[in-house]
Design an enzyme around this catalytic site. Structure first.
Site, short mmCIF file in Angstrom:
data_model
loop_
_atom_site.label_atom_id
_atom_site.label_comp_id
_atom_site.label_asym_id
_atom_site.label_seq_id
_atom_site.Cartn_x
_atom_site.Cartn_y
_atom_site.Cartn_z
N SER A 111 0.83 -1.20 0.00
CA SER A 111 0.00 0.00 0.00
C SER A 111 0.87 1.25 0.00
CB SER A 111 -0.90 0.01 1.24
OG SER A 111 -1.58 1.24 1.36
N TYR A 133 -1.94 5.75 -5.26
CA TYR A 133 -2.94 6.79 -5.44
C TYR A 133 -2.25 7.91 -6.23
CZ TYR A 133 -5.69 4.80 -1.54
OH TYR A 133 -6.43 3.98 -0.72
N THR A 159 -5.05 2.80 -7.93
CA THR A 159 -6.39 2.90 -7.38
C THR A 159 -7.15 4.03 -8.06
OG1 THR A 159 -5.74 1.99 -5.23
CG2 THR A 159 -7.73 3.33 -5.28
N LYS A 223 -7.21 -0.65 -10.16
CA LYS A 223 -7.94 -1.19 -9.01
C LYS A 223 -9.16 -0.31 -8.74
CE LYS A 223 -7.39 -2.10 -4.03
NZ LYS A 223 -8.36 -1.11 -3.50
N HIS A 247 -13.08 -1.18 -2.99
CA HIS A 247 -12.28 -0.67 -1.88
C HIS A 247 -12.70 -1.31 -0.55
CE1 HIS A 247 -9.29 2.75 -1.80
NE2 HIS A 247 -9.32 2.43 -0.51
#
Length: 365
Positions: A111, A133, A159, A223, A247
Protein backbone atom coordinates in the site's frame (compact mmCIF):
# COMPACT_ATOMS: atom_id res chain seq x y z
CA UNK A 1 4.50 -20.97 17.30
CA UNK A 2 0.80 -20.12 17.41
CA UNK A 3 -1.45 -22.10 19.73
CA UNK A 4 -4.59 -23.70 18.29
CA UNK A 5 -6.74 -21.09 20.03
CA UNK A 6 -4.70 -18.30 18.48
CA UNK A 7 -4.38 -19.83 15.05
CA UNK A 8 -8.01 -20.83 14.63
CA UNK A 9 -9.60 -23.42 12.39
CA UNK A 10 -10.88 -20.81 9.94
CA UNK A 11 -10.68 -17.11 9.19
CA UNK A 12 -13.62 -16.29 11.47
CA UNK A 13 -11.63 -17.75 14.38
CA UNK A 14 -8.62 -15.63 13.42
CA UNK A 15 -10.82 -12.53 13.22
CA UNK A 16 -12.26 -13.17 16.69
CA UNK A 17 -8.79 -13.49 18.21
CA UNK A 18 -7.59 -10.38 16.37
CA UNK A 19 -10.54 -8.39 17.67
CA UNK A 20 -9.70 -9.48 21.21
CA UNK A 21 -6.11 -8.24 20.83
CA UNK A 22 -6.56 -4.98 18.92
CA UNK A 23 -7.53 -1.64 20.38
CA UNK A 24 -11.20 -0.98 19.53
CA UNK A 25 -10.38 2.02 17.34
CA UNK A 26 -7.83 0.01 15.39
CA UNK A 27 -10.15 -2.98 14.99
CA UNK A 28 -12.86 -0.67 13.68
CA UNK A 29 -10.43 1.01 11.29
CA UNK A 30 -9.60 -2.36 9.75
CA UNK A 31 -13.11 -3.82 9.89
CA UNK A 32 -15.18 -0.80 9.04
CA UNK A 33 -16.42 0.73 5.83
CA UNK A 34 -18.19 3.79 4.51
CA UNK A 35 -21.63 4.94 5.52
CA UNK A 36 -23.93 2.20 6.78
CA UNK A 37 -21.47 -0.47 5.54
CA UNK A 38 -23.96 -2.06 3.13
CA UNK A 39 -21.18 -2.81 0.66
CA UNK A 40 -18.93 -4.33 3.33
CA UNK A 41 -21.68 -6.80 4.12
CA UNK A 42 -22.64 -7.31 0.47
CA UNK A 43 -19.13 -8.41 -0.52
CA UNK A 44 -19.30 -11.43 1.77
CA UNK A 45 -23.02 -12.06 1.21
CA UNK A 46 -22.50 -12.33 -2.55
CA UNK A 47 -20.57 -15.57 -2.03
CA UNK A 48 -23.38 -17.06 0.06
CA UNK A 49 -25.74 -16.69 -2.92
CA UNK A 50 -23.56 -18.89 -5.15
CA UNK A 51 -23.46 -22.66 -5.02
CA UNK A 52 -20.84 -25.02 -6.39
CA UNK A 53 -22.15 -27.69 -8.77
CA UNK A 54 -19.39 -30.32 -8.57
CA UNK A 55 -18.39 -32.76 -11.26
CA UNK A 56 -17.59 -36.37 -10.38
CA UNK A 57 -15.36 -39.17 -11.66
CA UNK A 58 -12.87 -36.67 -13.03
CA UNK A 59 -9.71 -38.36 -11.72
CA UNK A 60 -8.24 -35.14 -10.36
CA UNK A 61 -5.42 -36.81 -8.41
CA UNK A 62 -3.00 -34.33 -6.84
CA UNK A 63 -4.05 -30.74 -7.42
CA UNK A 64 -1.81 -27.97 -8.77
CA UNK A 65 -2.78 -24.51 -7.52
CA UNK A 66 -0.13 -22.60 -9.45
CA UNK A 67 -1.09 -19.87 -11.90
CA UNK A 68 0.78 -17.59 -14.30
CA UNK A 69 0.18 -13.89 -13.66
CA UNK A 70 1.75 -11.11 -15.73
CA UNK A 71 4.09 -13.72 -17.18
CA UNK A 72 5.34 -15.00 -13.82
CA UNK A 73 4.43 -18.11 -11.80
CA UNK A 74 2.53 -17.66 -8.53
CA UNK A 75 2.04 -20.53 -6.09
CA UNK A 76 -1.72 -20.08 -5.79
CA UNK A 77 -4.45 -17.73 -7.04
CA UNK A 78 -4.60 -15.89 -3.70
CA UNK A 79 -2.68 -12.61 -3.38
CA UNK A 80 -2.25 -10.14 -0.52
CA UNK A 81 -4.33 -7.02 -1.14
CA UNK A 82 -3.00 -3.52 -0.43
CA UNK A 83 -4.11 -2.38 3.03
CA UNK A 84 -2.93 0.53 5.13
CA UNK A 85 -1.25 0.86 8.51
CA UNK A 86 -0.03 -2.67 9.26
CA UNK A 87 1.92 -1.46 12.28
CA UNK A 88 -1.40 -0.84 14.03
CA UNK A 89 -1.76 -4.63 13.98
CA UNK A 90 1.83 -5.66 14.79
CA UNK A 91 5.13 -3.83 15.43
CA UNK A 92 6.78 -5.48 12.41
CA UNK A 93 4.00 -4.23 10.19
CA UNK A 94 4.29 -4.71 6.45
CA UNK A 95 7.71 -6.36 6.79
CA UNK A 96 6.07 -9.31 8.56
CA UNK A 97 3.32 -9.45 5.93
CA UNK A 98 5.88 -9.48 3.13
CA UNK A 99 7.85 -12.25 4.81
CA UNK A 100 4.74 -14.42 5.08
CA UNK A 101 3.72 -13.76 1.47
CA UNK A 102 7.23 -14.68 0.31
CA UNK A 103 7.11 -17.94 2.28
CA UNK A 104 3.73 -18.72 0.71
CA UNK A 105 5.06 -18.00 -2.78
CA UNK A 106 2.48 -15.36 -3.57
CA UNK A 107 2.36 -11.65 -4.39
CA UNK A 108 1.97 -8.88 -1.84
CA UNK A 109 0.62 -5.55 -3.06
CA UNK A 110 2.30 -2.85 -0.98
CA UNK A 111 0.00 0.00 0.00
CA UNK A 112 1.04 3.57 -0.64
CA UNK A 113 -0.19 4.09 2.95
CA UNK A 114 2.17 1.47 4.39
CA UNK A 115 3.77 2.15 7.77
CA UNK A 116 7.06 0.70 6.52
CA UNK A 117 8.91 2.06 3.50
CA UNK A 118 8.78 0.05 0.30
CA UNK A 119 12.54 -0.49 0.45
CA UNK A 120 12.31 -2.02 3.93
CA UNK A 121 9.39 -4.20 2.85
CA UNK A 122 11.28 -5.38 -0.22
CA UNK A 123 14.23 -6.41 1.95
CA UNK A 124 11.98 -9.08 3.49
CA UNK A 125 11.99 -10.86 0.15
CA UNK A 126 9.24 -12.08 -2.11
CA UNK A 127 7.37 -10.63 -5.04
CA UNK A 128 5.87 -7.18 -4.59
CA UNK A 129 3.52 -4.97 -6.55
CA UNK A 130 2.95 -1.36 -5.50
CA UNK A 131 -0.44 0.30 -5.01
CA UNK A 132 -0.53 3.93 -6.08
CA UNK A 133 -2.94 6.79 -5.44
CA UNK A 134 -1.95 9.20 -8.23
CA UNK A 135 -1.22 12.51 -6.52
CA UNK A 136 -2.03 15.94 -7.97
CA UNK A 137 1.69 16.71 -7.65
CA UNK A 138 2.99 14.83 -10.68
CA UNK A 139 6.64 15.28 -9.72
CA UNK A 140 6.04 13.63 -6.34
CA UNK A 141 3.97 10.87 -7.95
CA UNK A 142 6.83 10.14 -10.34
CA UNK A 143 9.27 10.04 -7.41
CA UNK A 144 7.09 7.46 -5.61
CA UNK A 145 6.95 5.34 -8.77
CA UNK A 146 10.75 5.49 -9.05
CA UNK A 147 11.05 4.35 -5.41
CA UNK A 148 8.80 1.38 -6.12
CA UNK A 149 10.80 0.49 -9.23
CA UNK A 150 14.12 0.78 -7.40
CA UNK A 151 12.82 -1.46 -4.60
CA UNK A 152 12.05 -4.18 -7.12
CA UNK A 153 8.24 -3.93 -7.34
CA UNK A 154 7.04 -5.70 -10.47
CA UNK A 155 3.76 -3.93 -11.18
CA UNK A 156 1.80 -0.80 -10.34
CA UNK A 157 -1.73 -1.19 -9.00
CA UNK A 158 -3.37 2.18 -9.57
CA UNK A 159 -6.39 2.90 -7.38
CA UNK A 160 -9.05 4.65 -9.47
CA UNK A 161 -12.14 4.48 -7.25
CA UNK A 162 -11.18 7.26 -4.84
CA UNK A 163 -11.74 10.77 -6.23
CA UNK A 164 -12.57 11.74 -2.62
CA UNK A 165 -12.34 9.94 0.74
CA UNK A 166 -15.29 7.82 1.79
CA UNK A 167 -17.03 8.83 5.03
CA UNK A 168 -16.13 6.14 7.56
CA UNK A 169 -18.40 6.55 10.53
CA UNK A 170 -16.63 4.10 12.83
CA UNK A 171 -13.45 6.19 12.57
CA UNK A 172 -15.39 9.39 13.21
CA UNK A 173 -16.94 7.93 16.37
CA UNK A 174 -13.49 7.02 17.69
CA UNK A 175 -11.94 10.30 16.59
CA UNK A 176 -9.44 8.21 14.63
CA UNK A 177 -8.09 10.77 12.18
CA UNK A 178 -4.35 10.16 12.28
CA UNK A 179 -1.73 7.56 13.13
CA UNK A 180 -0.37 7.35 16.68
CA UNK A 181 2.96 9.07 17.39
CA UNK A 182 5.91 7.21 15.91
CA UNK A 183 3.97 5.84 12.94
CA UNK A 184 3.72 7.40 9.49
CA UNK A 185 2.90 6.64 5.87
CA UNK A 186 6.52 5.95 5.01
CA UNK A 187 6.00 5.87 1.25
CA UNK A 188 4.79 9.46 1.44
CA UNK A 189 8.11 10.84 2.68
CA UNK A 190 9.50 13.65 0.56
CA UNK A 191 13.19 14.04 -0.21
CA UNK A 192 13.51 16.32 2.83
CA UNK A 193 12.04 13.65 5.11
CA UNK A 194 8.66 15.35 5.49
CA UNK A 195 5.68 12.98 5.34
CA UNK A 196 3.06 14.23 2.94
CA UNK A 197 -0.66 13.64 3.32
CA UNK A 198 -2.22 11.38 0.70
CA UNK A 199 -4.42 13.54 -1.50
CA UNK A 200 -7.37 12.17 -3.44
CA UNK A 201 -7.68 13.73 -6.89
CA UNK A 202 -11.25 14.37 -8.06
CA UNK A 203 -9.86 15.45 -11.43
CA UNK A 204 -8.24 12.08 -12.14
CA UNK A 205 -8.89 10.91 -15.71
CA UNK A 206 -7.62 8.55 -18.38
CA UNK A 207 -4.90 11.01 -19.37
CA UNK A 208 -3.19 10.29 -16.04
CA UNK A 209 -3.01 6.58 -16.91
CA UNK A 210 -1.36 7.54 -20.20
CA UNK A 211 1.07 9.76 -18.24
CA UNK A 212 1.95 6.88 -15.92
CA UNK A 213 2.57 4.65 -18.93
CA UNK A 214 5.01 7.28 -20.15
CA UNK A 215 7.11 7.31 -16.96
CA UNK A 216 7.33 3.59 -16.16
CA UNK A 217 7.82 0.29 -17.91
CA UNK A 218 6.08 -1.60 -15.09
CA UNK A 219 2.78 -3.35 -15.87
CA UNK A 220 -0.17 -1.19 -14.84
CA UNK A 221 -3.31 -2.65 -13.28
CA UNK A 222 -6.36 -0.56 -12.41
CA UNK A 223 -7.94 -1.19 -9.01
CA UNK A 224 -11.55 -0.21 -8.46
CA UNK A 225 -13.26 -1.08 -11.74
CA UNK A 226 -16.90 -2.21 -11.39
CA UNK A 227 -18.57 -1.06 -14.62
CA UNK A 228 -18.12 -3.02 -17.87
CA UNK A 229 -17.81 0.21 -19.86
CA UNK A 230 -14.76 1.16 -17.81
CA UNK A 231 -13.30 -2.29 -18.40
CA UNK A 232 -13.60 -1.80 -22.16
CA UNK A 233 -11.97 1.62 -21.87
CA UNK A 234 -9.14 0.08 -19.85
CA UNK A 235 -8.49 -2.42 -22.63
CA UNK A 236 -8.52 0.41 -25.18
CA UNK A 237 -6.00 2.38 -23.09
CA UNK A 238 -3.61 -0.56 -22.95
CA UNK A 239 -3.60 -1.37 -19.25
CA UNK A 240 -2.18 -4.73 -18.22
CA UNK A 241 -4.82 -5.94 -15.79
CA UNK A 242 -7.94 -5.05 -13.81
CA UNK A 243 -8.82 -5.50 -10.16
CA UNK A 244 -12.56 -5.65 -9.63
CA UNK A 245 -12.80 -3.84 -6.31
CA UNK A 246 -15.07 -1.52 -4.33
CA UNK A 247 -12.28 -0.67 -1.88
CA UNK A 248 -13.61 -3.23 0.58
CA UNK A 249 -16.74 -1.11 0.98
CA UNK A 250 -14.66 1.77 2.32
CA UNK A 251 -15.46 4.37 -0.36
CA UNK A 252 -18.94 4.38 -1.95
CA UNK A 253 -21.43 2.69 0.34
CA UNK A 254 -24.03 0.94 -1.77
CA UNK A 255 -21.54 0.09 -4.50
CA UNK A 256 -22.09 -3.25 -6.20
CA UNK A 257 -20.54 -6.29 -4.52
CA UNK A 258 -17.40 -7.29 -6.36
CA UNK A 259 -18.47 -10.86 -7.06
CA UNK A 260 -21.69 -9.53 -8.61
CA UNK A 261 -19.66 -7.16 -10.81
CA UNK A 262 -17.12 -9.81 -11.86
CA UNK A 263 -19.02 -11.58 -14.69
CA UNK A 264 -19.75 -8.30 -16.49
CA UNK A 265 -16.10 -7.23 -16.30
CA UNK A 266 -14.90 -10.63 -17.51
CA UNK A 267 -17.30 -10.47 -20.46
CA UNK A 268 -16.22 -6.93 -21.35
CA UNK A 269 -12.53 -7.82 -21.25
CA UNK A 270 -12.98 -10.96 -23.31
CA UNK A 271 -9.79 -12.62 -22.16
CA UNK A 272 -7.54 -9.78 -23.35
CA UNK A 273 -6.05 -9.14 -19.90
CA UNK A 274 -6.16 -10.70 -16.42
CA UNK A 275 -9.10 -9.85 -14.19
CA UNK A 276 -8.57 -10.08 -10.44
CA UNK A 277 -11.13 -9.55 -7.70
CA UNK A 278 -11.07 -8.65 -4.00
CA UNK A 279 -13.64 -8.20 -1.26
CA UNK A 280 -15.39 -10.77 0.90
CA UNK A 281 -13.19 -13.84 0.27
CA UNK A 282 -13.21 -15.91 3.47
CA UNK A 283 -13.11 -19.55 2.32
CA UNK A 284 -11.45 -21.69 -0.32
CA UNK A 285 -14.87 -22.20 -1.86
CA UNK A 286 -15.10 -18.42 -2.30
CA UNK A 287 -11.84 -18.51 -4.23
CA UNK A 288 -13.17 -21.40 -6.35
CA UNK A 289 -16.38 -19.51 -7.18
CA UNK A 290 -14.50 -16.35 -8.17
CA UNK A 291 -12.15 -18.33 -10.40
CA UNK A 292 -15.05 -20.24 -11.96
CA UNK A 293 -16.72 -16.92 -12.82
CA UNK A 294 -13.62 -15.74 -14.65
CA UNK A 295 -11.20 -14.25 -12.15
CA UNK A 296 -7.52 -15.01 -12.65
CA UNK A 297 -6.90 -14.65 -8.91
CA UNK A 298 -8.37 -13.15 -5.75
CA UNK A 299 -6.84 -10.75 -3.24
CA UNK A 300 -7.46 -10.81 0.51
CA UNK A 301 -7.02 -7.82 2.79
CA UNK A 302 -8.77 -7.88 6.16
CA UNK A 303 -7.95 -11.58 6.86
CA UNK A 304 -4.25 -10.79 6.40
CA UNK A 305 -4.51 -8.01 8.96
CA UNK A 306 -6.27 -10.37 11.37
CA UNK A 307 -3.46 -12.88 11.03
CA UNK A 308 -0.89 -10.14 11.49
CA UNK A 309 -2.56 -8.98 14.71
CA UNK A 310 -2.65 -12.53 16.07
CA UNK A 311 0.86 -13.68 15.26
CA UNK A 312 2.89 -11.38 13.04
CA UNK A 313 4.40 -13.15 10.05
CA UNK A 314 3.35 -16.55 11.42
CA UNK A 315 -0.25 -15.35 11.71
CA UNK A 316 -0.31 -14.08 8.12
CA UNK A 317 1.22 -17.32 6.91
CA UNK A 318 -1.48 -19.23 8.81
CA UNK A 319 -4.20 -17.25 7.02
CA UNK A 320 -2.63 -17.94 3.62
CA UNK A 321 -2.14 -21.61 4.46
CA UNK A 322 -5.78 -21.93 5.52
CA UNK A 323 -6.93 -20.52 2.19
CA UNK A 324 -4.49 -22.69 0.25
CA UNK A 325 -5.61 -25.91 1.97
CA UNK A 326 -9.28 -24.96 1.71
CA UNK A 327 -8.96 -24.20 -2.02
CA UNK A 328 -7.10 -27.45 -2.64
CA UNK A 329 -9.85 -29.41 -0.91
CA UNK A 330 -12.57 -27.49 -2.75
CA UNK A 331 -10.94 -28.20 -6.11
CA UNK A 332 -10.81 -31.91 -5.36
CA UNK A 333 -14.43 -32.02 -4.24
CA UNK A 334 -15.58 -30.01 -7.26
CA UNK A 335 -13.78 -32.34 -9.66
CA UNK A 336 -10.99 -29.99 -10.75
CA UNK A 337 -7.24 -30.50 -10.67
CA UNK A 338 -6.15 -26.91 -11.29
CA UNK A 339 -7.63 -23.40 -11.47
CA UNK A 340 -7.74 -23.57 -15.27
CA UNK A 341 -10.25 -26.44 -15.02
CA UNK A 342 -12.88 -24.17 -13.46
CA UNK A 343 -15.70 -22.56 -15.44
CA UNK A 344 -19.13 -21.01 -14.90
CA UNK A 345 -20.80 -24.39 -15.38
CA UNK A 346 -19.62 -25.25 -11.85
CA UNK A 347 -21.53 -22.38 -10.22
CA UNK A 348 -25.25 -21.85 -9.64
CA UNK A 349 -26.98 -18.89 -8.05
CA UNK A 350 -29.65 -16.23 -8.48
CA UNK A 351 -28.20 -15.04 -11.80
CA UNK A 352 -26.81 -18.42 -12.89
CA UNK A 353 -28.27 -21.77 -13.90
CA UNK A 354 -26.27 -24.87 -13.03
CA UNK A 355 -24.28 -25.97 -16.06
CA UNK A 356 -25.48 -23.05 -18.19
CA UNK A 357 -23.70 -19.95 -16.92
CA UNK A 358 -25.34 -16.49 -16.72
CA UNK A 359 -29.07 -16.25 -17.44
CA UNK A 360 -28.92 -12.53 -18.14
CA UNK A 361 -26.31 -10.07 -19.32
CA UNK A 362 -25.08 -7.60 -16.72
CA UNK A 363 -26.42 -4.13 -17.43
CA UNK A 364 -23.93 -2.18 -19.52
CA UNK A 365 -21.98 -5.26 -20.55
Amino acid sequence: MLTLDEAGLNLADVAAEARRRLEPAHWDFFAGGAGGERTVRANEAAYTRRWVVPRVLRGTGERDLRICLLGEPVSMPVLVAPTAFHRLAHPDGEVATARAAAEAGTVMVVSMAATRGVEEIAAAGGRLWFQLYPQPDLEFTAAVVRRAEAAGCRALVVTVDSPVFGRRERDLRHGFVDLPPGLACENMRDTDGRVRTIEMDAGLGWERIAWLRGITSLPILLKGVLHPADARLAVAHGVDGLLVSNHGGRQLDGALATLDALPGIVAAVGGRLPVLVDGGVRRGTDVLVALALGATAVLVGRPVLWGLAVGGAAGVRHVLDLLRADLDRALALAGAARPADLGPDLVAGPDLVAGCGPVATVVGA
